[in-house]
Design a protein around this motif. Structure first.
Motif, PDB file in Angstrom:
ATOM      1  N   GLY A  85       0.806  -1.222   0.000  1.00 45.61           N
ATOM      2  CA  GLY A  85       0.000   0.000   0.000  1.00 45.61           C
ATOM      3  C   GLY A  85       0.833   1.263   0.000  1.00 45.61           C
ATOM      4  N   LEU A  86       1.676   1.437   1.026  1.00 46.91           N
ATOM      5  CA  LEU A  86       2.495   2.642   1.101  1.00 46.91           C
ATOM      6  C   LEU A  86       3.625   2.625   0.080  1.00 46.91           C
ATOM      7  N   ALA A  87       4.068   1.438  -0.332  1.00 44.29           N
ATOM      8  CA  ALA A  87       5.084   1.380  -1.389  1.00 44.29           C
ATOM      9  C   ALA A  87       4.515   1.940  -2.688  1.00 44.29           C
ATOM     10  N   ILE A  88       3.270   1.612  -2.995  1.00 43.51           N
ATOM     11  CA  ILE A  88       2.623   2.159  -4.188  1.00 43.51           C
ATOM     12  C   ILE A  88       2.442   3.665  -4.044  1.00 43.51           C
ATOM     13  N   VAL A  89       2.035   4.109  -2.853  1.00 40.35           N
ATOM     14  CA  VAL A  89       1.872   5.550  -2.607  1.00 40.35           C
ATOM     15  C   VAL A  89       3.204   6.281  -2.831  1.00 40.35           C
ATOM     16  N   HIS A  90       4.262   5.735  -2.269  1.00 38.01           N
ATOM     17  CA  HIS A  90       5.578   6.359  -2.419  1.00 38.01           C
ATOM     18  C   HIS A  90       6.005   6.420  -3.880  1.00 38.01           C
ATOM     19  N   SER A  91       5.763   5.347  -4.617  1.00 35.04           N
ATOM     20  CA  SER A  91       6.131   5.311  -6.024  1.00 35.04           C
ATOM     21  C   SER A  91       5.328   6.323  -6.832  1.00 35.04           C
ATOM     22  N   ILE A  92       4.035   6.444  -6.546  1.00 35.95           N
ATOM     23  CA  ILE A  92       3.192   7.410  -7.259  1.00 35.95           C
ATOM     24  C   ILE A  92       3.645   8.835  -6.958  1.00 35.95           C
ATOM     25  N   VAL A  93       3.975   9.106  -5.709  1.00 34.61           N
ATOM     26  CA  VAL A  93       4.416  10.453  -5.331  1.00 34.61           C
ATOM     27  C   VAL A  93       5.712  10.812  -6.051  1.00 34.61           C
ATOM     28  N   ARG A  94       6.651   9.872  -6.106  1.00 31.01           N
ATOM     29  CA  ARG A  94       7.909  10.152  -6.798  1.00 31.01           C
ATOM     30  C   ARG A  94       7.694  10.357  -8.291  1.00 31.01           C
ATOM     31  N   ALA A  95       6.785   9.572  -8.875  1.00 28.15           N
ATOM     32  CA  ALA A  95       6.519   9.727 -10.305  1.00 28.15           C
ATOM     33  C   ALA A  95       5.896  11.081 -10.616  1.00 28.15           C
ATOM     34  N   HIS A  96       5.240  11.701  -9.622  1.00 27.16           N
ATOM     35  CA  HIS A  96       4.633  13.017  -9.815  1.00 27.16           C
ATOM     36  C   HIS A  96       5.521  14.142  -9.282  1.00 27.16           C
ATOM     37  N   ASP A  97       6.804  13.817  -9.015  1.00 17.51           N
ATOM     38  CA  ASP A  97       7.771  14.830  -8.553  1.00 17.51           C
ATOM     39  C   ASP A  97       7.324  15.478  -7.250  1.00 17.51           C
ATOM     40  N   GLY A  98       6.714  14.691  -6.381  1.00 17.95           N
ATOM     41  CA  GLY A  98       6.256  15.200  -5.099  1.00 17.95           C
ATOM     42  C   GLY A  98       7.094  14.682  -3.945  1.00 17.95           C
ATOM     43  N   THR A  99       6.667  14.997  -2.734  1.00 17.43           N
ATOM     44  CA  THR A  99       7.354  14.549  -1.526  1.00 17.43           C
ATOM     45  C   THR A  99       6.359  13.858  -0.608  1.00 17.43           C
ATOM     46  N   LEU A 100       6.864  12.876   0.146  1.00 16.16           N
ATOM     47  CA  LEU A 100       6.055  12.106   1.082  1.00 16.16           C
ATOM     48  C   LEU A 100       6.723  12.162   2.444  1.00 16.16           C
ATOM     49  N   ASP A 101       5.993  12.644   3.452  1.00 18.61           N
ATOM     50  CA  ASP A 101       6.501  12.743   4.818  1.00 18.61           C
ATOM     51  C   ASP A 101       5.598  11.939   5.745  1.00 18.61           C
ATOM     52  N   LEU A 102       6.206  11.097   6.578  1.00 13.98           N
ATOM     53  CA  LEU A 102       5.475  10.314   7.565  1.00 13.98           C
ATOM     54  C   LEU A 102       5.969  10.714   8.948  1.00 13.98           C
ATOM     55  N   THR A 103       5.046  11.136   9.807  1.00 14.50           N
ATOM     56  CA  THR A 103       5.386  11.623  11.133  1.00 14.50           C
ATOM     57  C   THR A 103       4.527  10.910  12.172  1.00 14.50           C
TER      58      THR A 103
END
Length: 387
Positions: free
Chosen positions: A332-350
């Motif tokens: 689940g989160l691996a797909i989220v991370h991959s999608i975010v990178r493909a869209h030139d975005g950033t992902l932060d988990l706190t």
């Protein structure tokens, strides 16, 4: 690529240094000839002249100085040539030493060893900048290869498990013909469904890792509403409050992939929550050059070590509360991370101090006017909604 042998860069630089030095010496000697020898008189040496009763003894004329100047000039040019070749060879070796280290590191990496680093010392210049960039590339490449190896091993294990269970069930049914077929069919259906879900997740993960998709204007608030409506029954079964707040957030990307990203985040937030009475908050907002999506949920405390690895494939977050109803495939989160990178975005988990997790995604925003007023289907953005 096959190329004909040629001169080395060191030899080329040596010849260049020597040639330049020889040319500079020739120009200096030419200057001496033009501005000195040219103005000497053409008279015989020792000739005595009488002018106004005075006796003048003339010195060497142009012919004499030229006879003495030519050999000296030739010797000077020969010295400059030898000095330029020797000095150029030495200087070229010193200048190209960093490049030789970089080439050696590249040859080592080409043989499969990615752990070697150049680590070129000294002050900043073009060669050291190139060495630093090469070291950074090796770091990323080594990390990527390690991730791919772990992913291949985990994927093989995950795909092998349902196949092995199916084989065991079929062997047991063959050895025990009296066994109930309904129970066997039901278990095989469950196992095959999980294998299909895993295969589809792997295909989506491989697709999301590339940027080969059409970018269009997308509103994250509409995607948040749609994901919340889809997962509302699941949240109600767990007696979890699901809330969508915020404003229109315009981004450019694939609507299908971004919807899957939001859905995965909301589903994880619902699944990894308190057994009862938890909350999930989905918030969207638009900033100057980006759209922001924030998903926050309650739950048990999440350790920083788990947060550092939770976006890797097949990391299911076993330290978090999860019901048996949704075991997931760990992507689940691996797909989220991959999608975010493909869209030139950033992902932060706190991690939240009280327990749970805050996931913040920032994506480049679309230009004003790119986004249609309604999402396909005609449902306008509704701002916020309490579930």
């Amino acid at each position: 690529m096959n190329r004909r042998p040629g001169l080395s860069a060191r030899l080329k630089l040596t010849l260049s240094y020597a040639g330049f030095l020889l040319l500079a010496g020739t120009l200096m000697l030419a200057v001496v000839w033009v501005f000195v020898l040219r103005w000497l008189p053409e008279v015989d040496p020792g000739r005595i002249q009488e002018r106004f009763g005075a006796v003048v003894i003339t010195g060497p004329n142009r012919s004499d100085l030229l006879r003495g100047f030519a050999p000296a000039a030739g010797a000077a040019l020969a010295f400059l040539l030898v000095f330029g070749l020797l000095g150029g060879w030495f200087l070229a070796g010193r200048m190209l030493a960093p490049l030789n280290r970089i080439a050696e590191a590249a040859r080592t990496a080409a043989k499969g060893s990615l752990s070697h680093r150049i680590r070129l010392h000294g002050r900043e210049d073009e060669f050291r900048e190139l060495a630093d960039v090469f070291d950074a590339m090796l770091d990323r490449l080594e990390t990527h290869v390690a991730e791919q190896e772990r992913f291949a091993a985990n994927a093989s294990h995950e795909l092998r498990t349902p196949l092995a269970v199916s084989k065991s069930l079929l062997d047991a049914a063959r050895d025990d013909p009296a066994r109930r077929r309904d129970e066997l069919v039901e278990r095989l259906h469950t196992i095959n469904t999980r294998a299909i879900d895993l295969t589809e997740a792997l295909l989506l993960l491989s697709r999301a890792g590339t940027k080969n998709f059409t970018r269009e204007a997308v509103d994250l608030s509409l995607l948040a509403e749609e994901a919340a409506e889809t997962l509302l029954p699941q949240a109600e079964r767990r007696r979890i409050t699901l809330e969508v707040t915020g404003e229109e957030a315009r981004v450019l990307g694939s609507g299908e992939l971004l919807l899957r990203m939001v859905t995965n985040l909301v589903q994880n937030a619902v699944v990894h929550n308190l057994p009862s009475g938890g909350t999930v908050t989905v918030h969207t907002e638009a900033r100057r050059d980006e759209g922001v999506l924030r998903v926050e949920n309650t739950g048990r405390p999440v350790s920083p070590d788990l947060v550092a690895t939770i976006t890797e494939p097949f990391q299911r977050g076993d330290q978090r509360i999860r019901t048996d109803e949704h075991a997931g495939v760990g992507l689940g989160l691996a797909i989220v991370h991959s999608i975010v990178r493909a869209h030139d975005g950033t992902l932060d988990l706190t991690p939240r101090p009280a327990g749970g997790l805050v996931v913040t995604i920032r994506l480049p925003s679309g230009t004003r006017g790119d986004l249609p007023g309604e999402k396909p289907g005609g449902r306008p953005a509704s701002g916020s909604r309490r579930r």
